[in-house]
Structures are given as C-alpha cells and as structure tokens.
Design an enzyme around this catalytic site. Structure first.
Site, short mmCIF file in Angstrom:
data_model
loop_
_atom_site.label_atom_id
_atom_site.label_comp_id
_atom_site.label_asym_id
_atom_site.label_seq_id
_atom_site.Cartn_x
_atom_site.Cartn_y
_atom_site.Cartn_z
N THR A 101 0.91 -1.23 -0.18
CA THR A 101 -0.11 0.12 0.00
C THR A 101 1.01 1.03 -0.13
O THR A 101 1.87 0.95 0.49
CB THR A 101 -0.92 0.04 1.03
OG1 THR A 101 -1.57 1.25 1.42
CG2 THR A 101 -0.22 -0.27 2.48
N TYR B 177 -1.90 0.44 10.25
CA TYR B 177 -2.05 -0.38 8.72
C TYR B 177 -0.85 -0.28 7.88
O TYR B 177 -0.13 -1.11 7.29
CB TYR B 177 -2.99 0.32 8.07
CG TYR B 177 -3.39 -0.20 6.70
CD1 TYR B 177 -3.54 -1.60 6.28
CD2 TYR B 177 -3.51 0.77 5.56
CE1 TYR B 177 -3.70 -1.84 4.97
CE2 TYR B 177 -3.42 0.39 4.35
CZ TYR B 177 -3.54 -0.90 3.82
OH TYR B 177 -3.66 -1.39 2.54
#
Length: 329
Positions: free
Chosen positions: A117, A141
């Site tokens: 990501t 995250y």
C-alpha cells in the site's frame, strides 16, 4: 503449475483471479470469507475456505495443486480501524504473512506477489511519490504492511523466493463487464460510499477534513481502476516466471483528485446532487499522495486501460445498482 491467491474472494483478489482464469491459469483461492464472497470466485477456480496464516493448510494446498506462485491479498485494510485495533492489524497483516512466507519457503515456492500500500510512505511532503522515498508510515495499517515488505526482502536474501511488492494507491471501480466489484457492505472506499449515497443508501456523504494544505482543502488521492491493478499483478507474475528479480513498484496513474473532486464526479455521473457533510480529519490520513508510476510502466510494460475518473465512477455506480437490485430481489 498453479497460482494460489489468498484473499481471492475479496474485492481486488477476485479481479486478479478473473484475469488469471481468463489467461488460462490454474487458480486456487484461499479465503476465510470474513470479508470476501464465494460468488465472486469464478467457477473455473478452486475455492478453499481457510486462513492464509494456517501453515499446514497452505503446505497441503501447495503440494496438492502444484503451486509455483502465490499472490497474497488477504489482509485488513481500514486505516482508522487500524488505529483503534493495532494488534489485530499486526496479527492479520504481519503475523499471518510471516506464516505464509515460511510455509512457501518450506514447500519450495519460488514466486510471491505481495499486496502492499501507498500507506507505507506516510504523510509525504512532495508528489509524485517514487519507490525510492524512504517509507515513514503514520498508521498501524501502513506499518503492518511495511514490516511484511521487510520480511519478504530478508527472505529473498536467505532463500529462493523472489517477489514483486505492489504498493497500491486508491483502488476503485469494478469489472467493466459487470461480473464482480466491491461488495463489502460497510466498505469505506470513497467512490463506493459516494455512489451508495447517490442511490439513496446513505442519507449524507461524510467528507473528513477540509483544512488540508491542498487546493480545495480536502485530501488528494491517486485512484487506480481495479482491473488495471489486477493486470499489473498478472504482469508481475510473468516477470517472476521469466526469471526476473525482486521488485517494489507503485500502482497508480500518476495524477491526483481531491475528495471534493471525486464527490463532484459522482454527482455528475449519477445526476444526483446528494448532501455532503464536512467533518474533521480522521487519524492516519495524509493530506495528499500521488504515485510516480513510471517504474511499473517501464519494468513490467504495464499500460492502464481505464485511466479516467468518470469511467471509474460509472463502473462503480453500475455495480452498486446491481447490488441494490440483487438485495431487493
């Protein structure tokens, strides 16, 4: 040879499975169906319900189906949720990835594609963002994904497991033929929620943050269409099978749209002027992040087909209409 796709019943993973099946690949999907849907998996693929961190199960599948490559999508992906539940995110995104890597090494799998990501970059000060920028994630995250990247890099030094790490920017849209799309009922993807609001499924669309140092004060993101992203994975697989080395690549289009610009696009495409509520910033959201996508185009010869915001919104809106019709039937 077969490809194991973890999380292959989810949004992005199912599009990858579709691309692989259409390319004639033998595909095995491993998904616990906590957020995925069995109907999203093409009938030509084998679906096994289970945990990507279950080493015994992974080893059995590798041996039974002759797996030579793994595409690892299974993960938790909601930034604010990761802030509230960091340990849950480190378990799902880091601990289970570690188990999957170990099972792959033990079984002699040589190729892995890892779903990462742009959140690993953190709150960047300049755009577009190159893969050479030192990662500085600001959310659990992003950190959970970065640690997984490090594990892959270290494993590649010690073992014969080459990898391609794909750092996604903001994924949106749906299969152009309308077969699959983003189906998670409580998904937080901006374009999905905006389309749902246009269809009357939410009373108002909430926009988080209007005081960022951007042209209109809202966050700026690089939106990539999901089928284009899936084809990037197929190109990564071809690279590895051809003997290519380890790569870390951005997956985006190299241009950004603000949240308010996306809202305007959804209103324009849907023809609905739905209400918008302006709210304070959320924890963990960088002001702006746009990909430098030159490396993936050069190294994988990847060319996007759906690099148009209105096209992406149209696909997402059509998919939401289909979901609404199915739920009403």
């Amino acid at each position: 040879m077969s490809v194991l796709v973890t999380g292959g019943a989810g949004y992005i993973g199912s599009h990858m499975v579709l691309e692989l099946v259409e390319a004639g690949e033998r595909v095995v999907v491993l998904d616990d169906l906590s957020t995925g849907f069995d109907e999203a998996v093409p009938r030509e693929a084998v679906l096994v319900r289970g945990d990507a961190g279950d080493q015994d199960l992974v080893a059995r599948l590798i041996g039974e189906y002759g797996i030579d490559a793994i595409a690892h999508f299974a993960a938790k992906i909601v930034v604010p949720e990761s802030v509230a539940d960091p340990l849950g995110y480190y378990l799902a995104n880091t601990g289970k990835t570690r188990n999957l890597i170990e099972a792959s090494v033990r079984a002699g799998v040589r190729h892995m594609i890892f779903s990462s990501t742009a959140a690993v970059y953190g709150d960047v000060t300049a755009n577009p963002v190159s893969e050479d920028l030192t990662p500085a994630p600001v959310s659990p995250y992003g950190r959970s994904k970065l640690v997984s990247e490090w594990m892959l890099a270290d494993t590649a030094v010690a073992h014969d497991l080459n990898h391609v790490i794909l750092r996604y920017f903001n994924v949106a849209g749906a299969d152009p033929a309308g077969r699959i799309g983003q189906s998670t009922p409580r998904a937080t993807h901006l374009i999905k929620v905006a389309c749902q609001t246009a269809l009357g499924q939410h009373p108002v669309l909430e926009v988080f943050g209007t005081d960022y140092p951007t042209p209109d004060g809202s966050c700026v993101r690089d939106f990539i269409q999901v089928s284009d992203l899936a084809r990037a994975h197929v190109a990564a697989l071809a690279h590895l099978r051809a003997g290519g080395g380890c790569l870390t690549l951005n997956c985006g289009y190299g241009k950004g749209f603000s949240v308010l610009e996306v809202v305007a696009a959804v209103k324009r495409v849907s023809g609905v002027d739905f209400p918008v509520k302006l709210s304070p910033r959320r924890a963990g959201d960088p002001a702006a992040i746009v990909a430098d996508a030159s490396r993936i185009r050069a190294l994988l010869d990847w060319q996007p087909r759906y690099d148009d915001l209105d096209v992406i919104v149209s696909q997402a809106l059509a998919w939401e209409k289909r979901l609404a019709q199915q739920s009403a039937a």
